[in-house]
Design a protein around this motif. Structure first.
Motif, PDB file in Angstrom:
ATOM      1  N   LEU A   1       0.834  -1.200   0.000  1.00 34.69           N
ATOM      2  CA  LEU A   1       0.000   0.000   0.000  1.00 34.69           C
ATOM      3  C   LEU A   1       0.871   1.254   0.000  1.00 34.69           C
ATOM      4  CD1 LEU A   1      -2.625  -1.169   2.679  1.00 34.69           C
ATOM      5  CD2 LEU A   1      -2.751  -1.391   0.199  1.00 34.69           C
ATOM      6  N   THR A   2       2.066   1.121  -0.522  1.00 33.66           N
ATOM      7  CA  THR A   2       2.999   2.244  -0.573  1.00 33.66           C
ATOM      8  C   THR A   2       2.381   3.423  -1.328  1.00 33.66           C
ATOM      9  OG1 THR A   2       4.872   0.699  -0.620  1.00 33.66           O
ATOM     10  CG2 THR A   2       5.312   2.974  -1.279  1.00 33.66           C
ATOM     11  N   GLY A   3       2.384   4.583  -0.689  1.00 35.12           N
ATOM     12  CA  GLY A   3       1.904   5.792  -1.352  1.00 35.12           C
ATOM     13  C   GLY A   3       0.406   5.849  -1.577  1.00 35.12           C
ATOM     14  N   VAL A   4      -0.336   4.956  -0.942  1.00 35.58           N
ATOM     15  CA  VAL A   4      -1.792   4.964  -1.101  1.00 35.58           C
ATOM     16  C   VAL A   4      -2.369   6.297  -0.621  1.00 35.58           C
ATOM     17  CG1 VAL A   4      -3.867   4.079   0.051  1.00 35.58           C
ATOM     18  CG2 VAL A   4      -2.335   2.513  -1.102  1.00 35.58           C
ATOM     19  N   ARG A   5      -3.362   6.810  -1.361  1.00 36.24           N
ATOM     20  CA  ARG A   5      -4.028   8.067  -0.991  1.00 36.24           C
ATOM     21  C   ARG A   5      -5.440   7.726  -0.514  1.00 36.24           C
ATOM     22  NH1 ARG A   5      -3.577  10.584  -6.588  1.00 36.24           N
ATOM     23  NH2 ARG A   5      -3.240   8.397  -7.129  1.00 36.24           N
ATOM     24  N   ALA A   6      -5.570   7.573   0.804  1.00 35.81           N
ATOM     25  CA  ALA A   6      -6.846   7.158   1.381  1.00 35.81           C
ATOM     26  C   ALA A   6      -7.409   8.219   2.313  1.00 35.81           C
ATOM     27  CB  ALA A   6      -6.685   5.828   2.114  1.00 35.81           C
TER      28      ALA A   6
ATOM     29  N   VAL B   1       3.966   7.602   7.669  1.00 31.98           N
ATOM     30  CA  VAL B   1       2.570   7.632   7.231  1.00 31.98           C
ATOM     31  C   VAL B   1       1.920   8.921   7.729  1.00 31.98           C
ATOM     32  CG1 VAL B   1       0.339   6.462   7.388  1.00 31.98           C
ATOM     33  CG2 VAL B   1       2.446   5.114   7.360  1.00 31.98           C
ATOM     34  N   THR B   2       1.057   9.523   6.909  1.00 33.00           N
ATOM     35  CA  THR B   2       0.307  10.698   7.338  1.00 33.00           C
ATOM     36  C   THR B   2      -0.981  10.244   8.006  1.00 33.00           C
ATOM     37  OG1 THR B   2       1.186  11.988   5.489  1.00 33.00           O
ATOM     38  CG2 THR B   2      -0.771  12.851   6.598  1.00 33.00           C
ATOM     39  N   LEU B   3      -1.100  10.537   9.301  1.00 33.39           N
ATOM     40  CA  LEU B   3      -2.245  10.070  10.090  1.00 33.39           C
ATOM     41  C   LEU B   3      -3.096  11.216  10.647  1.00 33.39           C
ATOM     42  CD1 LEU B   3      -0.436   7.225  12.060  1.00 33.39           C
ATOM     43  CD2 LEU B   3      -2.300   6.895  10.429  1.00 33.39           C
ATOM     44  N   ASP B   4      -2.914  12.420  10.121  1.00 35.78           N
ATOM     45  CA  ASP B   4      -3.655  13.568  10.643  1.00 35.78           C
ATOM     46  C   ASP B   4      -5.165  13.295  10.634  1.00 35.78           C
ATOM     47  OD1 ASP B   4      -1.218  14.758  10.758  1.00 35.78           O
ATOM     48  OD2 ASP B   4      -1.541  16.124   9.076  1.00 35.78           O
ATOM     49  N   ARG B   5      -5.794  13.484  11.774  1.00 33.78           N
ATOM     50  CA  ARG B   5      -7.245  13.360  11.930  1.00 33.78           C
ATOM     51  C   ARG B   5      -7.787  11.967  11.583  1.00 33.78           C
ATOM     52  NH1 ARG B   5      -6.353  17.696   9.046  1.00 33.78           N
ATOM     53  NH2 ARG B   5      -7.489  16.942   7.218  1.00 33.78           N
ATOM     54  N   ALA B   6      -6.917  10.972  11.510  1.00 34.99           N
ATOM     55  CA  ALA B   6      -7.395   9.601  11.281  1.00 34.99           C
ATOM     56  C   ALA B   6      -8.273   9.163  12.447  1.00 34.99           C
ATOM     57  CB  ALA B   6      -6.210   8.648  11.126  1.00 34.99           C
TER      58      ALA B   6
ATOM     59  N   LEU C   1       3.118   0.510   4.125  1.00 34.37           N
ATOM     60  CA  LEU C   1       2.331   1.739   4.119  1.00 34.37           C
ATOM     61  C   LEU C   1       3.192   2.986   4.024  1.00 34.37           C
ATOM     62  CD1 LEU C   1      -0.226   0.574   6.805  1.00 34.37           C
ATOM     63  CD2 LEU C   1      -0.900   1.538   4.596  1.00 34.37           C
ATOM     64  N   ASP C   2       4.436   2.844   3.613  1.00 32.54           N
ATOM     65  CA  ASP C   2       5.315   4.006   3.506  1.00 32.54           C
ATOM     66  C   ASP C   2       4.700   5.071   2.599  1.00 32.54           C
ATOM     67  OD1 ASP C   2       7.064   2.679   5.094  1.00 32.54           O
ATOM     68  OD2 ASP C   2       8.576   2.310   3.556  1.00 32.54           O
ATOM     69  N   ARG C   3       4.716   6.315   3.073  1.00 39.10           N
ATOM     70  CA  ARG C   3       4.225   7.485   2.336  1.00 39.10           C
ATOM     71  C   ARG C   3       2.723   7.423   2.067  1.00 39.10           C
ATOM     72  NH1 ARG C   3       8.481   5.691  -0.221  1.00 39.10           N
ATOM     73  NH2 ARG C   3       7.367   5.167  -2.153  1.00 39.10           N
ATOM     74  N   ALA C   4       2.002   6.561   2.785  1.00 35.26           N
ATOM     75  CA  ALA C   4       0.552   6.509   2.629  1.00 35.26           C
ATOM     76  C   ALA C   4      -0.092   7.728   3.284  1.00 35.26           C
ATOM     77  CB  ALA C   4      -0.003   5.230   3.245  1.00 35.26           C
ATOM     78  N   ASP C   5      -1.108   8.283   2.638  1.00 31.09           N
ATOM     79  CA  ASP C   5      -1.848   9.412   3.198  1.00 31.09           C
ATOM     80  C   ASP C   5      -3.161   8.881   3.760  1.00 31.09           C
ATOM     81  OD1 ASP C   5      -3.104  11.725   3.899  1.00 31.09           O
ATOM     82  OD2 ASP C   5      -3.087  12.629   1.891  1.00 31.09           O
ATOM     83  N   LEU C   6      -3.221   8.778   5.089  1.00 35.13           N
ATOM     84  CA  LEU C   6      -4.413   8.278   5.767  1.00 35.13           C
ATOM     85  C   LEU C   6      -5.111   9.399   6.533  1.00 35.13           C
ATOM     86  CD1 LEU C   6      -2.934   4.917   7.150  1.00 35.13           C
ATOM     87  CD2 LEU C   6      -4.129   5.317   4.982  1.00 35.13           C
ATOM     88  N   THR C   7      -4.976  10.628   6.030  1.00 34.93           N
ATOM     89  CA  THR C   7      -5.605  11.783   6.666  1.00 34.93           C
ATOM     90  C   THR C   7      -7.117  11.577   6.767  1.00 34.93           C
ATOM     91  OG1 THR C   7      -3.915  13.261   5.747  1.00 34.93           O
ATOM     92  CG2 THR C   7      -5.962  14.276   6.515  1.00 34.93           C
ATOM     93  N   GLY C   8      -7.646  11.625   7.979  1.00 38.08           N
ATOM     94  CA  GLY C   8      -9.087  11.490   8.156  1.00 38.08           C
ATOM     95  C   GLY C   8      -9.649  10.125   7.813  1.00 38.08           C
ATOM     96  N   CYS C   9      -8.786   9.142   7.603  1.00 34.48           N
ATOM     97  CA  CYS C   9      -9.241   7.800   7.232  1.00 34.48           C
ATOM     98  C   CYS C   9      -9.812   7.078   8.454  1.00 34.48           C
ATOM     99  CB  CYS C   9      -8.075   7.008   6.650  1.00 34.48           C
ATOM    100  SG  CYS C   9      -8.505   5.374   6.012  1.00 34.48           S
ATOM    101  N   ASP C  10     -10.888   6.334   8.262  1.00 36.26           N
ATOM    102  CA  ASP C  10     -11.485   5.559   9.347  1.00 36.26           C
ATOM    103  C   ASP C  10     -10.727   4.230   9.455  1.00 36.26           C
ATOM    104  OD1 ASP C  10     -13.003   4.214  11.191  1.00 36.26           O
ATOM    105  OD2 ASP C  10     -14.933   4.644  10.243  1.00 36.26           O
ATOM    106  N   LEU C  11      -9.907   4.117  10.487  1.00 29.96           N
ATOM    107  CA  LEU C  11      -9.054   2.941  10.675  1.00 29.96           C
ATOM    108  C   LEU C  11      -9.509   2.079  11.844  1.00 29.96           C
ATOM    109  CD1 LEU C  11      -5.607   4.759  10.297  1.00 29.96           C
ATOM    110  CD2 LEU C  11      -6.683   3.273   8.590  1.00 29.96           C
ATOM    111  N   ARG C  12     -10.673   2.342  12.377  1.00 27.62           N
ATOM    112  CA  ARG C  12     -11.109   1.650  13.586  1.00 27.62           C
ATOM    113  C   ARG C  12     -11.127   0.130  13.401  1.00 27.62           C
ATOM    114  NH1 ARG C  12     -16.558   4.881  14.761  1.00 27.62           N
ATOM    115  NH2 ARG C  12     -16.473   4.988  12.475  1.00 27.62           N
TER     116      ARG C  12
END
Length: 199
Positions: A130-135, A173-178, A150-161
């Motif tokens: 999932l490298t670089g995935v934009r989710a 990984v970008t996890l802002d507001r995940a 998950l390197d460089r994946a954008d998970l901003t605001g993603c529902d990961l529950r």
């Protein structure tokens, strides 16, 4: 990951609303195949190649796409229910409002895929690339992400529950507001090397 070797080519076929139940295909190259609103239970595609295929609004239940390659395919409003896609690779595909529920997607390659409006729920994604995935704003709930890249994946605001985040590197990984649960937050804090204490 090498591309499957195909022995047969199907080109420009219109399979609109076709019932794929129980059909099996192996080592077939599908070029510009239209699978819009196709449906079925238990179809098997093994080591097939899809180029420019349209799977828009199609529904696949208990189907298998094993070690297949999808290039420049569209998955608009597609539904995969309890499907097995082990070892398949997706290149330059679109996933607008796609829904994946259950199933085994271990070892798939979704490098740089745009999943911002896609929903993956209860999916096994072990060792998936999932490298670089934009989710950003997408959904990856109750997924098994053990060993996933998950390197460089954008998970901003993603529902990961409910998803397994034990192998995630918060620095990569970008996890802002995940959206995560308290136990997942503890996992991420520990991955950052912090000593979490509740006094």
């Amino acid at each position: 990951m090498t591309q499957p070797t195909t022995t047969t080519t199907v080109r420009g076929e219109d399979w609109y609303a076709r019932d794929l139940s129980g059909q099996e295909f192996r080592n077939v190259e599908f070029v510009d195949l239209d699978l819009t609103e196709a449906y079925g239970t238990g179809a098997v595609f093994e080591e097939c190649v899809f180029r420019g295929a349209k799977l828009n609004a199609s529904v696949h239940t208990d189907a298998a796409f094993i070690s297949c390659t999808f290039t420049r395919c569209t998955f608009f409003d597609v539904r995969f229910e309890r499907c097995k896609l082990i070892g398949s690779r997706f290149e330059d595909c679109t996933w607008d409002i796609a829904k994946v529920e259950g199933g085994n997607w271990s070892f798939v390659a979704l490098t740089k895929a745009d999943l911002h409006s896609a929903s993956f729920t209860g999916v096994r994604l072990r060792e998936a690339d999932l490298t670089g995935v934009r989710a950003a704003g997408g959904t990856l709930r109750d997924c098994d992400l053990a060993g996933a890249w998950l390197d460089r994946a954008d998970l901003t605001g993603c529902d990961l529950r409910g998803s397994d985040l034990t192998g995630i590197d918060p620095a990569a990984v970008t996890l802002d507001r995940a959206i995560i649960t308290l136990p997942q937050a503890v996992t991420i804090v520990e991955a950052m090397g912090l000593d979490l204490r509740v006094d």
